[in-house]
Design a protein around this motif. Structure first.
Motif, mmCIF file in Angstrom:
data_model
loop_
_atom_site.group_PDB
_atom_site.id
_atom_site.type_symbol
_atom_site.label_atom_id
_atom_site.label_comp_id
_atom_site.label_asym_id
_atom_site.label_seq_id
_atom_site.Cartn_x
_atom_site.Cartn_y
_atom_site.Cartn_z
ATOM 1 N N GLU A 23 -17.999 -29.720 17.277
ATOM 2 C CA GLU A 23 -18.491 -30.546 18.382
ATOM 3 C C GLU A 23 -18.397 -29.814 19.721
ATOM 4 O OE1 GLU A 23 -17.415 -34.954 18.925
ATOM 5 O OE2 GLU A 23 -16.011 -33.891 20.199
ATOM 6 N N ILE A 24 -17.317 -29.091 19.931
ATOM 7 C CA ILE A 24 -17.137 -28.393 21.213
ATOM 8 C C ILE A 24 -17.646 -26.961 21.142
ATOM 9 C CG2 ILE A 24 -15.190 -29.822 21.944
ATOM 10 C CD1 ILE A 24 -13.363 -27.416 21.117
ATOM 11 N N ASN A 25 -18.277 -26.617 20.037
ATOM 12 C CA ASN A 25 -18.816 -25.275 19.888
ATOM 13 C C ASN A 25 -17.720 -24.204 20.049
ATOM 14 O OD1 ASN A 25 -21.079 -23.897 19.167
ATOM 15 N ND2 ASN A 25 -21.907 -23.723 21.245
ATOM 16 N N SER A 26 -16.550 -24.511 19.569
ATOM 17 C CA SER A 26 -15.398 -23.593 19.595
ATOM 18 C C SER A 26 -15.012 -23.126 20.992
ATOM 19 C CB SER A 26 -15.650 -22.375 18.697
ATOM 20 O OG SER A 26 -15.865 -22.784 17.369
ATOM 21 N N GLU A 27 -15.292 -23.979 21.965
ATOM 22 C CA GLU A 27 -14.868 -23.647 23.333
ATOM 23 C C GLU A 27 -14.285 -24.890 23.983
ATOM 24 O OE1 GLU A 27 -17.484 -21.211 26.133
ATOM 25 O OE2 GLU A 27 -17.306 -23.094 27.223
ATOM 26 N N CYS A 28 -13.174 -24.722 24.697
ATOM 27 C CA CYS A 28 -12.560 -25.867 25.357
ATOM 28 C C CYS A 28 -13.609 -26.604 26.189
ATOM 29 C CB CYS A 28 -11.398 -25.425 26.244
ATOM 30 S SG CYS A 28 -10.671 -26.802 27.151
ATOM 31 N N PRO A 29 -13.708 -27.932 26.044
ATOM 32 C CA PRO A 29 -14.734 -28.663 26.780
ATOM 33 C C PRO A 29 -14.508 -28.697 28.296
ATOM 34 C CG PRO A 29 -13.361 -30.177 25.510
ATOM 35 C CD PRO A 29 -12.953 -28.794 25.116
ATOM 36 N N PHE A 30 -13.344 -28.210 28.732
ATOM 37 C CA PHE A 30 -13.064 -28.272 30.176
ATOM 38 C C PHE A 30 -12.841 -26.914 30.833
ATOM 39 C CE2 PHE A 30 -11.729 -32.371 28.474
ATOM 40 C CZ PHE A 30 -12.540 -33.199 29.238
ATOM 41 N N CYS A 31 -12.754 -25.847 30.045
ATOM 42 C CA CYS A 31 -12.616 -24.531 30.665
ATOM 43 C C CYS A 31 -13.211 -23.467 29.759
ATOM 44 C CB CYS A 31 -11.152 -24.236 31.006
ATOM 45 S SG CYS A 31 -10.128 -23.881 29.560
ATOM 46 N N GLU A 32 -12.925 -22.226 30.051
ATOM 47 C CA GLU A 32 -13.560 -21.119 29.333
ATOM 48 C C GLU A 32 -12.824 -20.739 28.048
ATOM 49 O OE1 GLU A 32 -16.295 -19.310 31.476
ATOM 50 O OE2 GLU A 32 -16.038 -21.448 31.877
ATOM 51 N N ASN A 33 -11.687 -21.356 27.826
ATOM 52 C CA ASN A 33 -10.821 -20.965 26.714
ATOM 53 C C ASN A 33 -11.524 -21.066 25.360
ATOM 54 O OD1 ASN A 33 -8.646 -20.510 24.995
ATOM 55 N ND2 ASN A 33 -7.217 -21.568 26.354
ATOM 56 N N THR A 34 -11.439 -19.995 24.574
ATOM 57 C CA THR A 34 -12.050 -20.028 23.236
ATOM 58 C C THR A 34 -11.026 -19.740 22.133
ATOM 59 O OG1 THR A 34 -12.710 -17.732 23.521
ATOM 60 C CG2 THR A 34 -14.388 -19.390 23.965
ATOM 61 N N GLU A 35 -9.760 -19.749 22.490
ATOM 62 C CA GLU A 35 -8.723 -19.505 21.482
ATOM 63 C C GLU A 35 -8.459 -20.797 20.697
ATOM 64 O OE1 GLU A 35 -5.222 -17.282 22.962
ATOM 65 O OE2 GLU A 35 -6.494 -16.876 24.693
ATOM 66 N N VAL A 36 -9.432 -21.152 19.875
ATOM 67 C CA VAL A 36 -9.404 -22.454 19.204
ATOM 68 C C VAL A 36 -8.181 -22.649 18.302
ATOM 69 C CG1 VAL A 36 -11.782 -23.233 19.230
ATOM 70 C CG2 VAL A 36 -11.101 -21.481 17.602
ATOM 71 N N GLY A 37 -7.609 -21.543 17.840
ATOM 72 C CA GLY A 37 -6.435 -21.647 16.977
ATOM 73 C C GLY A 37 -5.288 -22.385 17.655
ATOM 74 N N HIS A 38 -5.252 -22.327 18.977
ATOM 75 C CA HIS A 38 -4.176 -22.969 19.747
ATOM 76 C C HIS A 38 -4.559 -24.348 20.270
ATOM 77 C CE1 HIS A 38 -1.914 -19.235 19.681
ATOM 78 N NE2 HIS A 38 -3.008 -18.600 20.068
ATOM 79 N N PHE A 39 -5.781 -24.748 20.021
ATOM 80 C CA PHE A 39 -6.255 -26.008 20.594
ATOM 81 C C PHE A 39 -5.517 -27.215 20.010
ATOM 82 C CE2 PHE A 39 -10.727 -24.893 22.393
ATOM 83 C CZ PHE A 39 -10.160 -23.872 23.115
ATOM 84 N N GLN A 40 -5.503 -28.286 20.782
ATOM 85 C CA GLN A 40 -4.805 -29.514 20.384
ATOM 86 C C GLN A 40 -5.784 -30.686 20.334
ATOM 87 O OE1 GLN A 40 -2.045 -29.510 23.634
ATOM 88 N NE2 GLN A 40 -0.666 -28.033 22.648
ATOM 89 N N ILE A 41 -5.428 -31.679 19.525
ATOM 90 C CA ILE A 41 -6.271 -32.870 19.415
ATOM 91 C C ILE A 41 -5.751 -33.949 20.361
ATOM 92 C CG2 ILE A 41 -7.078 -34.725 17.885
ATOM 93 C CD1 ILE A 41 -6.912 -32.714 15.552
ATOM 94 N N HIS A 42 -6.625 -34.375 21.255
ATOM 95 C CA HIS A 42 -6.253 -35.390 22.238
ATOM 96 C C HIS A 42 -6.829 -36.746 21.842
ATOM 97 C CE1 HIS A 42 -5.618 -37.460 25.981
ATOM 98 N NE2 HIS A 42 -6.909 -37.597 26.193
ATOM 99 N N HIS A 43 -6.024 -37.807 21.991
ATOM 100 C CA HIS A 43 -6.499 -39.177 21.778
ATOM 101 C C HIS A 43 -6.973 -39.738 23.111
ATOM 102 C CE1 HIS A 43 -4.097 -38.620 18.133
ATOM 103 N NE2 HIS A 43 -4.751 -39.636 17.605
ATOM 104 N N ILE A 44 -8.269 -39.921 23.235
ATOM 105 C CA ILE A 44 -8.858 -40.287 24.527
ATOM 106 C C ILE A 44 -8.291 -41.595 25.066
ATOM 107 C CG2 ILE A 44 -11.010 -40.790 25.765
ATOM 108 C CD1 ILE A 44 -12.433 -39.011 23.643
ATOM 109 N N ASP A 45 -8.122 -42.580 24.208
ATOM 110 C CA ASP A 45 -7.624 -43.879 24.698
ATOM 111 C C ASP A 45 -6.098 -43.942 24.730
ATOM 112 O OD1 ASP A 45 -6.904 -44.096 22.055
ATOM 113 O OD2 ASP A 45 -7.905 -46.007 21.692
ATOM 114 N N GLU A 46 -5.436 -42.808 24.506
ATOM 115 C CA GLU A 46 -3.976 -42.709 24.526
ATOM 116 C C GLU A 46 -3.311 -43.506 23.404
ATOM 117 O OE1 GLU A 46 -2.573 -40.586 26.625
ATOM 118 O OE2 GLU A 46 -4.204 -40.304 28.065
#
Ligand code: ZN
Length: 231
Positions: A23-46
């Protein structure tokens, strides 16, 4: 750092993660970061129990902590998610791509059948700013908008057209001027207009392009010139 609230593990997490990454095309949706191995899953509604794909967003740890700290508001995150869902190039799943919570998040109303209505069109946003805020005065708020646009234009030179993450600068301004997450920079009191104006003007001059063009170049209209033209 404080321990995060305990969350239920996401079922079939590897599969979900792969879908979120596509969905994010392997790039952080808010910055340039592409180190997807370190990415985290966020719950939008908390809500850590709401593991519907529409409530999940994969993003880099830095931006995740920006959300936790309130530099990125829930509405900004939701908008970004909707943007990603609406981008057919980056999505391939039909049924798992619905935004999954009902109720109000910021200015967005999520209704039945996962329809999403974003209410903050320019007009309604303007009307909600109380007297004394920059947003209440159209010439001042338009001028700030003009400067922010200028900044993003200059930023295009650095990162390439289409790659400017325009919401980042807004987040930075909010942080710098200590604006609450649910508000915008236009909530800043009018008495601080000059300070904000000078700050953004300086940021424009300090971009790569700003430095290349140099101090004698005219990078933006002054507020006086802008007022004369549009006031
Ligand atoms: Zn990021």
């Amino acid at each position: 750092m404080a321990q995060k609230k305990i969350r239920k593990s996401i079922p079939k997490v590897a599969k979900v993660r792969a879908e979120l990454q596509a969905e994010i095309n392997s790039e952080c949706p808010f910055c340039e970061n592409t180190e997807v191995g370190h990415f985290q899953i966020h719950h939008i509604d908390e809500n850590p129990a709401n593991n519907n794909n529409g409530n999940l967003l994969l993003l880099c740890p830095n931006c995740h902590s920006r959300i936790t700290k309130g530099d990125l508001s829930q509405i900004d995150v939701l908008k970004r998610k909707i943007e990603l869902l609406n981008n057919p190039k980056k999505t391939n799943k039909k049924d798992s791509q619905n935004v999954s919570f009902n109720g109000t998040v910021g200015n967005a109303v999520v209704g039945n059948n996962n329809t999403v209505n974003l209410k903050n069109t320019k007009k309604t946003v303007k009307q909600k700013y109380p007297e004394g805020c920059i947003g209440f005065e159209s010439v001042k708020s338009n001028y700030i908008g003009h400067l922010i646009e200028r900044y993003n234009k200059y930023k295009e030179y650095e990162v390439g057209k289409g790659n400017v993450k325009y919401w980042i600068f807004g987040g930075q301004l909010k942080k710098k001027f200590k604006i609450a997450p649910t508000r915008t920079i236009y909530n800043l009191p009018s008495s601080r207009f000059d300070e904000l104006k000078l700050y953004i003007q300086n940021r424009i001059r300090e971009t790569k392009l700003g430095k290349i063009k140099g101090s004698t170049h005219k990078h933006y209209s002054t507020f006086e010139e802008y007022t004369e033209k549009f006031g």
